[in-house]
Design an enzyme around this catalytic site. Structure first.
Site, PDB file in Angstrom:
ATOM      1  N   ASP A  62      10.575  23.887  58.376  1.00  0.00           N
ATOM      2  CA  ASP A  62      11.305  23.879  57.111  1.00  0.00           C
ATOM      3  C   ASP A  62      11.190  22.519  56.436  1.00  0.00           C
ATOM      4  OD1 ASP A  62      12.892  24.568  55.001  1.00  0.00           O
ATOM      5  OD2 ASP A  62      14.774  24.395  56.095  1.00  0.00           O
ATOM      6  N   ASP A  99       7.257  21.993  55.126  1.00  0.00           N
ATOM      7  CA  ASP A  99       6.806  22.626  53.880  1.00  0.00           C
ATOM      8  C   ASP A  99       7.268  21.824  52.664  1.00  0.00           C
ATOM      9  OD1 ASP A  99       9.485  23.190  53.818  1.00  0.00           O
ATOM     10  OD2 ASP A  99       9.283  25.355  53.769  1.00  0.00           O
ATOM     11  N   GLY A 100       8.418  21.166  52.770  1.00  0.00           N
ATOM     12  CA  GLY A 100       8.851  20.305  51.674  1.00  0.00           C
ATOM     13  C   GLY A 100       7.941  19.100  51.507  1.00  0.00           C
ATOM     14  N   ARG A 114       5.509  18.206  48.136  1.00  0.00           N
ATOM     15  CA  ARG A 114       5.487  16.928  47.415  1.00  0.00           C
ATOM     16  C   ARG A 114       4.125  16.251  47.520  1.00  0.00           C
ATOM     17  NH1 ARG A 114      10.675  17.044  49.734  1.00  0.00           N
ATOM     18  NH2 ARG A 114       9.920  15.958  51.588  1.00  0.00           N
ATOM     19  N   THR A 124       7.079  25.043  43.845  1.00  0.00           N
ATOM     20  CA  THR A 124       7.200  26.233  43.021  1.00  0.00           C
ATOM     21  C   THR A 124       8.553  26.893  43.250  1.00  0.00           C
ATOM     22  OG1 THR A 124       6.161  27.604  44.745  1.00  0.00           O
ATOM     23  CG2 THR A 124       4.715  26.659  43.065  1.00  0.00           C
ATOM     24  N   ASP A 176      11.779  29.749  50.980  1.00  0.00           N
ATOM     25  CA  ASP A 176      12.374  28.844  51.961  1.00  0.00           C
ATOM     26  C   ASP A 176      13.825  29.208  52.225  1.00  0.00           C
ATOM     27  OD1 ASP A 176      12.286  26.437  53.626  1.00  0.00           O
ATOM     28  OD2 ASP A 176      13.594  25.558  52.123  1.00  0.00           O
ATOM     29  N   ASP A 191      15.492  30.859  55.700  1.00  0.00           N
ATOM     30  CA  ASP A 191      16.608  30.205  56.396  1.00  0.00           C
ATOM     31  C   ASP A 191      17.765  31.162  56.622  1.00  0.00           C
ATOM     32  OD1 ASP A 191      15.218  27.846  56.485  1.00  0.00           O
ATOM     33  OD2 ASP A 191      16.137  27.016  54.677  1.00  0.00           O
TER      34      ASP A 191
END
Length: 299
Positions: A82, A85-86, A90, A96, A103, A107
């Site tokens: 998690d 992917d952030g 960036r 998007t 995401d 969760d």
């Protein structure tokens, strides 16, 4: 006049391109624009990582009933991705709205599936786990809906103005705080999950107890062949018996104790998020009613 026309004709002949009348220059001509690059949002790197999270979560659910170590490993890796992917979003400039929703949905679903299992493993605390599922879904849905309807166009659900809530602003805008709260929240539930494999018996009421007549007080227990309710391998009694004493309880208790305060703080944030989102939506309702001239004054 004839001399002027003659000079114009001589100029066109020398240049090789006839002059076009006014208003004719763009007729029949196509303006060439640079070709647009087609992008497949579904194949962006952070979204591919999101798909892998779903696969790992499904695998952890498969091993969840009887394989605590394998399940915990797969579930933990899915949660840690998690954060990855952030970073990918960036790094490659691929943030998007689809990725943000994917995401959040991942969760909510993974945590809810784990809490559903805990409700069955700890039936005495089922109402608490059901309440946590409801609070988690309600607060995040209200927050997402408020952001989409009341926020600016394209505004992320993580963009919280400090004037609206300092706690939520700190939670969503400080990546360290966000990671610690999410990680500790999941760690607590994983620790409780592991405890279901270290307890000698979670629900003693499911055990068959003999009365004076020598028969069992549980008509569906394995020792009573008249009923096959508990005789199946997937029954509640059989599953609890299979989970009992599979691992030591020391480290699960340590992990649960360390992560409990942060998990409790995460639930407080969910309550704050639910309240703030509700008020934000209500403010929009009031403005919309005023624009419609409501409520109408009584004559």
């Amino acid at each position: 006049m004839n001399g002027i026309k003659a000079r114009k004709q001589n100029g066109e002949a020398m240049s090789g391109t006839p002059r076009k009348p006014n208003g004719y220059a763009n007729l029949g001509e196509k303006v060439m624009s640079p070709p647009e690059q087609s992008e497949n949002v579904f194949l962006f790197y952070p979204n591919v990582i999101g798909y892998s999270r779903i696969v790992l979560a499904l695998a952890s659910l498969y091993y969840m009933p009887l394989h605590p170590r394998t399940c915990s490993l797969l579930y933990s890796v899915s949660c840690l991705l998690d954060a990855l992917d952030g970073l990918a979003a960036r790094q490659f400039n691929q943030s998007t709205r689809f990725g943000a929703v994917l995401d959040m949905v991942t969760d909510r679903c993974t945590t809810s599936c784990l809490l559903v299992f805990l409700s069955s493993a700890f039936p005495r605390w089922a109402l608490l786990f059901q309440g946590l599922i409801s609070l988690d879904f309600a607060s995040h849905y209200m927050h997402m809906y408020a952001t989409l309807t009341m926020g600016d166009s394209g505004q992320s659900h993580k963009k919280i103005d400090q004037s609206r809530s300092r706690l939520l602003h700190l939670y969503y805008n400080n990546r360290t705080v966000l990671f610690i709260f999410c990680a500790m929240n999941e760690l607590f539930f994983i620790a409780i999950y592991l405890l279901s494999f270290s307890s000698p018996m979670l629900t003693p009421s499911l055990l068959p107890t003999e009365n004076k007549a020598g028969s069992t007080s549980q008509p569906g227990s394995p020792s009573n062949p008249s009923s096959m309710i508990f005789a199946t391998p997937g029954s509640a009694w059989a599953m609890e018996l299979a989970r009992a004493n599979k691992m030591d309880s020391f480290w699960p208790w340590v992990l649960a104790g360390v992560s409990l305060p942060v998990m409790a703080g995460k639930q407080i944030l969910n309550v704050v998020q639910l309240i703030k989102a509700s008020k934000w939506i209500a403010e929009g309702d009031i403005r919309a009613r005023r624009a419609q001239g409501l409520p109408k004054k009584k004559r």
